[in-house]
Structure formats: structure tokens, C-alpha cells
Design a protein around this motif. Sequence first.
Motif, PDB file in Angstrom:
ATOM      1  N   THR A 137      45.987 -18.634  13.477  1.00 22.58           N
ATOM      2  CA  THR A 137      47.019 -18.070  13.382  1.00 22.58           C
ATOM      3  C   THR A 137      47.824 -17.730  14.658  1.00 22.58           C
ATOM      4  O   THR A 137      47.090 -17.654  15.624  1.00 22.58           O
ATOM      5  N   ALA A 138      49.086 -17.716  14.469  1.00 20.83           N
ATOM      6  CA  ALA A 138      49.976 -17.402  15.810  1.00 20.83           C
ATOM      7  C   ALA A 138      49.982 -16.074  15.634  1.00 20.83           C
ATOM      8  O   ALA A 138      50.698 -15.443  16.901  1.00 20.83           O
ATOM      9  N   ALA A 139      49.650 -15.148  14.849  1.00 25.11           N
ATOM     10  CA  ALA A 139      49.791 -13.592  14.975  1.00 25.11           C
ATOM     11  C   ALA A 139      49.292 -13.302  16.237  1.00 25.11           C
ATOM     12  O   ALA A 139      48.320 -13.525  16.711  1.00 25.11           O
ATOM     13  N   ARG A 140      50.029 -12.284  16.998  1.00 27.40           N
ATOM     14  CA  ARG A 140      49.425 -11.487  18.209  1.00 27.40           C
ATOM     15  C   ARG A 140      48.521 -10.526  17.730  1.00 27.40           C
ATOM     16  O   ARG A 140      47.527 -10.229  18.389  1.00 27.40           O
ATOM     17  N   TRP A 141      48.665  -9.793  16.524  1.00 24.62           N
ATOM     18  CA  TRP A 141      47.631  -8.647  15.968  1.00 24.62           C
ATOM     19  C   TRP A 141      47.285  -9.242  14.715  1.00 24.62           C
ATOM     20  O   TRP A 141      47.888  -9.698  13.794  1.00 24.62           O
ATOM     21  N   ILE A 142      45.712  -9.254  14.702  1.00 22.74           N
ATOM     22  CA  ILE A 142      45.190  -9.746  13.373  1.00 22.74           C
ATOM     23  C   ILE A 142      44.159  -8.592  13.131  1.00 22.74           C
ATOM     24  O   ILE A 142      43.405  -7.916  13.742  1.00 22.74           O
ATOM     25  N   PHE A 143      44.236  -8.108  11.708  1.00 20.51           N
ATOM     26  CA  PHE A 143      43.534  -7.053  11.268  1.00 20.51           C
ATOM     27  C   PHE A 143      42.665  -7.518  10.301  1.00 20.51           C
ATOM     28  O   PHE A 143      43.079  -8.115   9.356  1.00 20.51           O
ATOM     29  N   HIS A 144      41.141  -7.088  10.522  1.00 21.42           N
ATOM     30  CA  HIS A 144      40.316  -7.629   9.331  1.00 21.42           C
ATOM     31  C   HIS A 144      39.368  -6.573   9.289  1.00 21.42           C
ATOM     32  O   HIS A 144      39.112  -5.763  10.054  1.00 21.42           O
ATOM     33  N   GLY A 145      38.315  -6.946   8.354  1.00 20.97           N
ATOM     34  CA  GLY A 145      37.233  -5.881   8.061  1.00 20.97           C
ATOM     35  C   GLY A 145      36.229  -6.918   7.927  1.00 20.97           C
ATOM     36  O   GLY A 145      35.538  -7.955   8.771  1.00 20.97           O
ATOM     37  N   HIS A 146      35.270  -6.860   6.531  1.00 20.54           N
ATOM     38  CA  HIS A 146      34.234  -7.776   6.183  1.00 20.54           C
ATOM     39  C   HIS A 146      33.072  -7.390   6.832  1.00 20.54           C
ATOM     40  O   HIS A 146      31.904  -7.479   6.314  1.00 20.54           O
ATOM     41  N   THR A 147      32.860  -7.405   8.015  1.00 22.08           N
ATOM     42  CA  THR A 147      31.597  -7.192   9.003  1.00 22.08           C
ATOM     43  C   THR A 147      31.177  -6.249   9.064  1.00 22.08           C
ATOM     44  O   THR A 147      29.737  -5.607   9.241  1.00 22.08           O
ATOM     45  N   HIS A 148      31.864  -4.915   8.664  1.00 23.30           N
ATOM     46  CA  HIS A 148      31.375  -3.525   8.742  1.00 23.30           C
ATOM     47  C   HIS A 148      31.178  -2.949  10.190  1.00 23.30           C
ATOM     48  O   HIS A 148      30.249  -1.989  10.426  1.00 23.30           O
ATOM     49  N   LEU A 149      31.746  -3.608  11.048  1.00 19.92           N
ATOM     50  CA  LEU A 149      31.452  -3.485  12.493  1.00 19.92           C
ATOM     51  C   LEU A 149      32.651  -3.038  13.000  1.00 19.92           C
ATOM     52  O   LEU A 149      33.595  -3.832  13.188  1.00 19.92           O
ATOM     53  N   ALA A 150      33.048  -1.819  13.538  1.00 20.19           N
ATOM     54  CA  ALA A 150      34.049  -1.325  14.390  1.00 20.19           C
ATOM     55  C   ALA A 150      34.152  -1.823  15.656  1.00 20.19           C
ATOM     56  O   ALA A 150      33.449  -1.404  16.417  1.00 20.19           O
ATOM     57  N   GLY A 151      35.363  -2.588  15.975  1.00 24.75           N
ATOM     58  CA  GLY A 151      35.577  -2.980  17.389  1.00 24.75           C
ATOM     59  C   GLY A 151      36.717  -3.971  17.306  1.00 24.75           C
ATOM     60  O   GLY A 151      37.423  -4.347  16.158  1.00 24.75           O
ATOM     61  N   ALA A 152      37.019  -4.547  18.352  1.00 28.93           N
ATOM     62  CA  ALA A 152      38.138  -5.440  18.498  1.00 28.93           C
ATOM     63  C   ALA A 152      37.844  -6.551  19.604  1.00 28.93           C
ATOM     64  O   ALA A 152      37.340  -6.484  20.514  1.00 28.93           O
ATOM     65  N   PHE A 153      38.366  -7.748  19.175  1.00 28.53           N
ATOM     66  CA  PHE A 153      38.253  -8.984  20.072  1.00 28.53           C
ATOM     67  C   PHE A 153      39.564  -9.034  20.716  1.00 28.53           C
ATOM     68  O   PHE A 153      40.627  -8.961  19.868  1.00 28.53           O
ATOM     69  N   THR A 154      39.741  -9.218  21.788  1.00 31.07           N
ATOM     70  CA  THR A 154      41.101  -9.548  22.465  1.00 31.07           C
ATOM     71  C   THR A 154      41.033 -10.894  23.182  1.00 31.07           C
ATOM     72  O   THR A 154      39.884 -11.417  23.704  1.00 31.07           O
TER      73      THR A 154
END
Length: 246
Positions: A137-154
Motif C-alpha cells: 500500500t502507498a498509505a502513510r498510516w496503516i492500522f491493523h490488528g490480528h496479532t493481539h500484539l500492541a505496537g507499531a512498525f515504522t
Amino acid sequence: MPTLLLSDIHGNLAALEAVLEHARRHEFERVLFLGDAVGYYPDGDAVIDRLRALGAEGVMGNHDAWMLTQDVLEGEGYVFEILRWQSEHLSEENRAWLAALPWTREGEGWMAVHGSPCDPFLYVDDLDLARAAFGCTAARWIFHGHTHLAGAFTALDGPKGPWVRYKPFTEPENLLKVGPKARAMVNPGSVGQPRDGVPLAGYAVWDEEAGTVRAYRVAYEIEAVARRVEEVGFPPALHQRLKKGR
């Protein structure tokens, strides 16, 4: 527009109510739901009631999809037994709301999906999978779940491809600041069943204008969930794992 991010509630009404009570101290104008309202815990119908009352915009999760398809009738194991039970206790209005959820939802510069931008059922739980997801995706911000792991990839573009880093959200309050040239894939964590060793519900607030995500971990009455699990005859291990955040 500050946005409340909720994911993987899984019928855990006690956790959702604690999160919404905590979130009232923060300003938000929109609610973005990242999938899996149902599954695991008994109160999927009441969870969807709350999401509808909030005017939540959402995407379909794998448990949501399984409930609505032939899989719920044919699947084996306790996951599908629970979904069959929940399906029988779901109002027609809430079933229709769930069935109308898209696989992805997009706005200017952002995308929401349950799993990965490459595949809504794909877990993104390491740097290589995150690097691939940014490429879908070309989106700058991606929001997801599924893993049940709170955190962020940059991600930040480098001479041989994106540099990708990971930041977990395991503290009571966690701040992610994303620079103007960076991108982020944010998982607010599971409201209903965290799996990162922290026995606290997770949610986040995204402020696009400020370029920030503030993620929170919230205590709730796990024993209330235990009583509901026992009341309906679901496996005791489901509430026992909540005490360990696994």
C-alpha cells in the motif's frame, strides 16, 4: 481528527467497557474498529451494540468472517463451537452490521485492515512481514490488528529499500511520534485478549495532525469475564489466559 483505535475485542464486554471509560478522558472524533468483534468470549452481541452506538467505522476480522460463512457450521474445535454459540445469540441488526464490514477501509493517507495490506488474514509480527506489508500500500498510516500484539512498525526509505523498526506498546501509556518522511503500521493491541505478556486491554488514539499515536493499556475485571465464561460453559482456559496476557 483524533481517532479512537479498537481491535480484537472478541466478545470481551468487560474489557471494552473499561477501555471506553478510560478513553473518555481523551478527545476523539471518530472510532475506527480493526476487526474481530466476536469469538472467544460470550458477549459478541453486546460488543457490537457498543460499536454501533459509537458510530464506529470498521473492517472485517477473520472471526467475524468465519461466523458469517459456512465455516461456522463446518469448522471443528472450540473456536468454531464458540462462534456457533455466538451466532445463535446475535441479533439480526448486529449480524447485518457485521456482514456490511469491508475487508479494508481507506481515507486520505491511511488504510485500515485486520491483518496485512497484502492479505487481511495474514499476521504481521516480524520485520520482514512488515516490510512486505508496507510494499502492498502507498498509505502513510496503516492500522491493523490480528496479532493481539500492541505496537507499531515504522518505515523510512533508504538507498536499498525501507528501514523498518518496531516499537511495542507495553507501558500504561505509550507515545509514537512519526516524522513527516516516515510511515507507520500501528496495532493498538487487543481489547479482549492481549498476547504480549501484559494482562491489560489495549487501545490507542491517533492524531493525524500532530503525527502521533498514543497507546494505552487498561486494567479491567478479569473475574467478571471468568464468571461469564463459566456461565455459558466455554473452556476455562479462555479466561485463565487473560491473567497472563497470553
